[in-house]
Scaffold this motif. Structure first.
Motif, PDB file in Angstrom:
ATOM      1  N   SER A   1      -2.507   6.013 -12.220  1.00  0.00           N
ATOM      2  CA  SER A   1      -2.209   4.838 -11.386  1.00  0.00           C
ATOM      3  C   SER A   1      -3.387   3.883 -11.282  1.00  0.00           C
ATOM      4  O   SER A   1      -3.208   2.735 -10.879  1.00  0.00           O
ATOM      5  CB  SER A   1      -1.795   5.278  -9.984  1.00  0.00           C
ATOM      6  N   GLN A   2      -4.575   4.362 -11.614  1.00  0.00           N
ATOM      7  CA  GLN A   2      -5.777   3.532 -11.541  1.00  0.00           C
ATOM      8  C   GLN A   2      -6.066   3.032 -10.121  1.00  0.00           C
ATOM      9  O   GLN A   2      -6.549   1.916  -9.929  1.00  0.00           O
ATOM     10  CB  GLN A   2      -5.670   2.335 -12.510  1.00  0.00           C
ATOM     11  N   LEU A   3      -5.756   3.844  -9.109  1.00  0.00           N
ATOM     12  CA  LEU A   3      -6.059   3.465  -7.726  1.00  0.00           C
ATOM     13  C   LEU A   3      -7.558   3.303  -7.543  1.00  0.00           C
ATOM     14  O   LEU A   3      -8.343   4.066  -8.089  1.00  0.00           O
ATOM     15  CB  LEU A   3      -5.544   4.520  -6.740  1.00  0.00           C
ATOM     16  N   ARG A   4      -7.923   2.297  -6.706  1.00  0.00           N
ATOM     17  CA  ARG A   4      -9.325   2.011  -6.432  1.00  0.00           C
ATOM     18  C   ARG A   4      -9.612   2.178  -4.942  1.00  0.00           C
ATOM     19  O   ARG A   4      -8.701   2.198  -4.120  1.00  0.00           O
ATOM     20  CB  ARG A   4      -9.660   0.585  -6.857  1.00  0.00           C
ATOM     21  N   SER A   5     -10.864   2.240  -4.627  1.00  0.00           N
ATOM     22  CA  SER A   5     -11.306   2.334  -3.242  1.00  0.00           C
ATOM     23  C   SER A   5     -10.675   1.205  -2.424  1.00  0.00           C
ATOM     24  O   SER A   5     -10.588   0.064  -2.883  1.00  0.00           O
ATOM     25  CB  SER A   5     -12.830   2.222  -3.186  1.00  0.00           C
ATOM     26  N   GLY A   6     -10.206   1.550  -1.220  1.00  0.00           N
ATOM     27  CA  GLY A   6      -9.578   0.568  -0.338  1.00  0.00           C
ATOM     28  C   GLY A   6      -8.078   0.469  -0.509  1.00  0.00           C
ATOM     29  O   GLY A   6      -7.396  -0.142   0.319  1.00  0.00           O
ATOM     30  N   GLN A   7      -7.529   1.046  -1.584  1.00  0.00           N
ATOM     31  CA  GLN A   7      -6.089   1.003  -1.800  1.00  0.00           C
ATOM     32  C   GLN A   7      -5.410   2.185  -1.111  1.00  0.00           C
ATOM     33  O   GLN A   7      -6.069   3.049  -0.539  1.00  0.00           O
ATOM     34  CB  GLN A   7      -5.772   0.959  -3.292  1.00  0.00           C
ATOM     35  N   VAL A   8      -4.067   2.203  -1.156  1.00  0.00           N
ATOM     36  CA  VAL A   8      -3.279   3.166  -0.383  1.00  0.00           C
ATOM     37  C   VAL A   8      -2.378   3.986  -1.298  1.00  0.00           C
ATOM     38  O   VAL A   8      -1.712   3.442  -2.185  1.00  0.00           O
ATOM     39  CB  VAL A   8      -2.406   2.445   0.668  1.00  0.00           C
ATOM     40  N   LEU A   9      -2.342   5.289  -1.032  1.00  0.00           N
ATOM     41  CA  LEU A   9      -1.421   6.213  -1.682  1.00  0.00           C
ATOM     42  C   LEU A   9      -0.463   6.736  -0.623  1.00  0.00           C
ATOM     43  O   LEU A   9      -0.895   7.236   0.416  1.00  0.00           O
ATOM     44  CB  LEU A   9      -2.177   7.397  -2.299  1.00  0.00           C
ATOM     45  N   VAL A  10       0.833   6.605  -0.866  1.00  0.00           N
ATOM     46  CA  VAL A  10       1.850   7.153   0.026  1.00  0.00           C
ATOM     47  C   VAL A  10       2.199   8.562  -0.434  1.00  0.00           C
ATOM     48  O   VAL A  10       2.350   8.805  -1.633  1.00  0.00           O
ATOM     49  CB  VAL A  10       3.133   6.279   0.029  1.00  0.00           C
ATOM     50  N   LEU A  11       2.332   9.462   0.534  1.00  0.00           N
ATOM     51  CA  LEU A  11       2.796  10.815   0.250  1.00  0.00           C
ATOM     52  C   LEU A  11       4.119  11.033   0.955  1.00  0.00           C
ATOM     53  O   LEU A  11       4.210  10.882   2.171  1.00  0.00           O
ATOM     54  CB  LEU A  11       1.786  11.861   0.750  1.00  0.00           C
TER      55      LEU A  11
ATOM     56  N   SER B   1       2.054   0.825  -9.199  1.00  0.00           N
ATOM     57  CA  SER B   1       2.549  -0.553  -9.172  1.00  0.00           C
ATOM     58  C   SER B   1       1.620  -1.402 -10.012  1.00  0.00           C
ATOM     59  O   SER B   1       0.493  -1.005 -10.319  1.00  0.00           O
ATOM     60  CB  SER B   1       2.607  -1.081  -7.735  1.00  0.00           C
ATOM     61  N   ARG B   2       2.139  -2.550 -10.397  1.00  0.00           N
ATOM     62  CA  ARG B   2       1.326  -3.488 -11.170  1.00  0.00           C
ATOM     63  C   ARG B   2       1.668  -4.890 -10.688  1.00  0.00           C
ATOM     64  O   ARG B   2       2.728  -5.122 -10.085  1.00  0.00           O
ATOM     65  CB  ARG B   2       1.591  -3.342 -12.667  1.00  0.00           C
ATOM     66  N   PRO B   3       0.791  -5.848 -10.965  1.00  0.00           N
ATOM     67  CA  PRO B   3       1.113  -7.231 -10.605  1.00  0.00           C
ATOM     68  C   PRO B   3       2.352  -7.709 -11.372  1.00  0.00           C
ATOM     69  O   PRO B   3       2.614  -7.261 -12.488  1.00  0.00           O
ATOM     70  CB  PRO B   3      -0.123  -8.018 -11.036  1.00  0.00           C
ATOM     71  N   LYS B   4       3.093  -8.626 -10.752  1.00  0.00           N
ATOM     72  CA  LYS B   4       4.247  -9.227 -11.418  1.00  0.00           C
ATOM     73  C   LYS B   4       3.779 -10.022 -12.626  1.00  0.00           C
ATOM     74  O   LYS B   4       2.730 -10.663 -12.599  1.00  0.00           O
ATOM     75  CB  LYS B   4       4.969 -10.186 -10.470  1.00  0.00           C
ATOM     76  N   LEU B   5       4.558  -9.979 -13.702  1.00  0.00           N
ATOM     77  CA  LEU B   5       4.296 -10.819 -14.860  1.00  0.00           C
ATOM     78  C   LEU B   5       5.068 -12.119 -14.646  1.00  0.00           C
ATOM     79  O   LEU B   5       6.286 -12.100 -14.477  1.00  0.00           O
ATOM     80  CB  LEU B   5       4.756 -10.133 -16.146  1.00  0.00           C
ATOM     81  N   ILE B   6       4.356 -13.223 -14.620  1.00  0.00           N
ATOM     82  CA  ILE B   6       5.016 -14.516 -14.413  1.00  0.00           C
ATOM     83  C   ILE B   6       4.658 -15.447 -15.562  1.00  0.00           C
ATOM     84  O   ILE B   6       3.701 -15.217 -16.280  1.00  0.00           O
ATOM     85  CB  ILE B   6       4.611 -15.152 -13.058  1.00  0.00           C
ATOM     86  N   GLY B   7       5.423 -16.479 -15.768  1.00  0.00           N
ATOM     87  CA  GLY B   7       5.083 -17.497 -16.745  1.00  0.00           C
ATOM     88  C   GLY B   7       5.924 -17.509 -17.998  1.00  0.00           C
ATOM     89  O   GLY B   7       5.899 -18.467 -18.741  1.00  0.00           O
TER      90      GLY B   7
END
Length: 185
Positions: A19-29, A165-171
């Motif tokens: 998932s490549q989670l980084r410090s400050g992000q949230v994991l739901v269990l 999750s990932r950012p939406k692809l737009i454009g």
């Protein structure tokens, strides 16, 4: 319990890498201790199983600066236990309820035991999550969800799934995109 602890850690480390989670992000269990014990969700809750799983996950996440949000069962409308620090930082609505073994569940009781200053919130938008026992965590993960396949798909008697999750692809077709570390296209 030692096997549950070891397998929980294996699943978590795999999901964190994927998932490549980084410090400050949230994991739901999402956790059904009933399913882990080999029973049916909500019918055979185990405080001990909840404590082993939540403590194992918290220990790993704290080292990385990642927040844990523990989802409750439908009796609490899937509200989540988080650290007060996170609730205040993200301006989450704190609600007044204390989980029990059969309303909230063993994971939430364990979160109240092991977190520094736990509070209950109704909603969160997390970057990733682990679902142990088909508890339906998708409502708490960012809009563009990416299914992950954990290296272990079963914990005790519970099926295990995960989401990133990932950012939406737009454009559209004329746009260029940054590399996607989750899909690695």
């Amino acid at each position: 319990m030692e096997q549950i602890k070891q397998e929980t850690q294996t699943i978590l480390l795999d999901v964190l890498e994927k998932s490549q989670l980084r410090s400050g992000q949230v994991l739901v269990l999402g956790l059904s201790s009933s399913e882990v014990a080999g029973g049916q969700i909500g019918k055979n809750s185990s405080l001990e199983i909840g404590q082993v799983i939540v403590k194992t996950i918290l220990d790993q996440l704290e080292q990385r600066g990642i927040y844990l949000a523990v989802q409750g069962c439908e009796h609490l409308n899937r509200a989540l236990v988080v650290e007060r620090e996170l609730a205040e930082k993200k301006e989450l609505e704190i609600v007044n309820v204390l989980p029990t073994l059969h309303a909230g569940g063993s994971g939430q009781l364990a979160a109240f035991r092991y977190m520094k200053d736990p509070v209950e919130v109704e909603y969160i938008t997390a970057q990733a999550g682990i679902d142990i026992g088909e508890t339906a965590i998708g409502m708490h993960i960012k809009h563009v969800q990416v299914p992950l396949r954990p290296c272990l798909r079963v914990l005790g008697g519970a099926r295990v799934t995960a989401l990133a999750s990932r950012p939406k692809l737009i454009g559209g077709e004329r746009a260029s995109y940054q590399p996607d570390p989750i899909r690695k296209q």
